[in-house]
Design a protein around this motif. Structure first.
Motif, PDB file in Angstrom:
ATOM      1  N   MET A  68     -13.660  31.895  35.956  1.00  0.00           N
ATOM      2  CA  MET A  68     -13.891  31.148  34.722  1.00  0.00           C
ATOM      3  C   MET A  68     -12.574  30.627  34.175  1.00  0.00           C
ATOM      4  SD  MET A  68     -15.686  32.361  31.136  1.00  0.00           S
ATOM      5  CE  MET A  68     -14.253  33.263  30.537  1.00  0.00           C
ATOM      6  N   ILE A 102     -19.651  36.871  37.002  1.00  0.00           N
ATOM      7  CA  ILE A 102     -18.791  35.691  36.910  1.00  0.00           C
ATOM      8  C   ILE A 102     -17.831  35.709  38.091  1.00  0.00           C
ATOM      9  CG2 ILE A 102     -17.067  34.475  35.536  1.00  0.00           C
ATOM     10  CD1 ILE A 102     -18.268  35.841  33.066  1.00  0.00           C
ATOM     11  N   GLU A 142     -17.488  35.877  28.324  1.00  0.00           N
ATOM     12  CA  GLU A 142     -17.862  36.605  29.536  1.00  0.00           C
ATOM     13  C   GLU A 142     -19.095  37.470  29.300  1.00  0.00           C
ATOM     14  OE1 GLU A 142     -13.478  37.021  31.694  1.00  0.00           O
ATOM     15  OE2 GLU A 142     -14.247  38.661  30.446  1.00  0.00           O
ATOM     16  N   ALA A 195     -17.168  27.663  34.422  1.00  0.00           N
ATOM     17  CA  ALA A 195     -17.269  28.924  35.164  1.00  0.00           C
ATOM     18  C   ALA A 195     -18.192  28.763  36.360  1.00  0.00           C
ATOM     19  CB  ALA A 195     -17.782  30.042  34.263  1.00  0.00           C
TER      20      ALA A 195
END
Length: 326
Positions: A246, A243, A231, A260
């Motif tokens: 994911m 994000i 991340e 993702a």
């Protein structure tokens, strides 16, 4: 788990178990002890199990094919699951049967020095094998407890060898106690009781292994530490601003898939987005080297849709609901 470390522990266990199996069977022939027979079958089954782990490790190294585009990494999970089945059936169930027969039809143990001598030798050999497995595992488990290491390890070989060696050592002690009580009392029933205890122990270990390897076969995500690194690597704060969601999946112990959907600005050009995606993939591989299959999908971030939260009933790989832009 490094391949060399796992292989070293497996080979050490294989060598110990083959020597012990022969010694136990010779002791059974001379003494008639059912504990010795159960233990010889147990060691023989363990030897076969270690052979299966070696075969699984070799097969897992095959190159990916059009039919299996993600490779054969999960072969190691399949063979570890087979080990649990063999340990349950050949090891545990056979020992239960032998114990029952010995209790039903007890007979005196002759040439007591054979089973006692072999058991002492076997305990020494298994201790060296167990020590090797512990040493190799310590290099990988870090600050995890032994229970956490067995439950959360993505590589099945070391947990399998650890539990096998632990079961073997405890089983040897049980066999030694059963033989000793049978010799002290002149009652062969104690030998049968020791054999039953060995069978119960092996079945419990087999169940634990089956549960853990089943989870790996179904597909497990990366650990929390790896997820955090991924991340952090994806977001650059410039083009990739966040994000949206994911998912990760272990294709094998040392190969990770990362998929993702990432947020980009609505006024970025396609060239800028493509360059940012390539850079994010490079950062992921640098942060988590086992992340070898990476799919990043850019999307326009929407505060309105983000405020609604994720749909808990949505299929992981299914189509997004109509109009659900992010």
């Amino acid at each position: 788990m490094s391949a060399s470390g796992g292989t070293k522990a497996i080979v050490a266990a294989l060598a110990a178990n083959l020597a012990i199996a022969v010694a136990k069977f010779v002791a059974f022939l001379f003494s008639g002890s059912s504990s010795m027979l159960a233990e010889s079958v147990h060691s023989l089954a363990d030897s076969g199990n270690q052979g299966l782990l070696l075969v699984g490790g070799k097969k897992a190294k095959r190159e990916a094919t059009p039919q299996h585009p993600f490779g054969y990494g999960r072969e190691r999970y399949i063979y570890a699951f087979l080990v649990s089945i063999i340990l349950f059936s050949v090891g545990g169930m056979f020992a239960l049967y032998e114990g029952y027969e010995k209790i039903k039809h007890p007979h005196e143990i002759t040439h007591w020095y054979w089973p006692v001598g072999v058991l002492v030798f076997a305990i020494i050999a298994e201790t060296f094998s167990f020590r090797t497995a512990i040493k190799e595992s310590n290099a990988l488990r870090g600050k995890k407890s032994w229970s956490e290491f067995v439950r959360h390890s993505k590589a099945p070989e070391l947990p399998v060898v650890l539990l096998e060696d632990l079961g073997a050592l405890v089983g040897l002690v049980l066999a030694l106690v059963g033989v000793s009580l049978a010799l002290a009392t002149g009652d062969g029933v104690w030998d049968g009781i020791g054999t039953l205890c060995i069978g119960v122990l092996l079945i419990l270990i087999a169940i634990v292994l089956a549960i853990e390897t089943k989870s790996l076969l179904l597909g497990e995500a990366a650990g929390l530490e790896e997820v955090g690194k991924i991340e952090a690597a994806i977001v650059d704060g410039d083009t990739v601003t966040g994000i949206i969601h994911m998912r990760t999946l272990h294709l094998g112990p040392e190969e990770l898939l990362v998929a993702a959907k990432v947020a980009v600005r609505h006024d970025d050009t396609a060239t800028e987005i493509a360059a940012a995606i390539d850079a994010a993939e490079s950062r992921i591989r640098a942060a988590v080297p086992i992340a070898r299959v990476i799919y990043l999908e850019p999307d326009i971030y929407s505060e309105t849709e983000a405020a609604r939260g994720a749909d808990p009933e949505a299929s992981p790989g299914g189509p997004a609901p109509e109009g659900a832009g992010h």
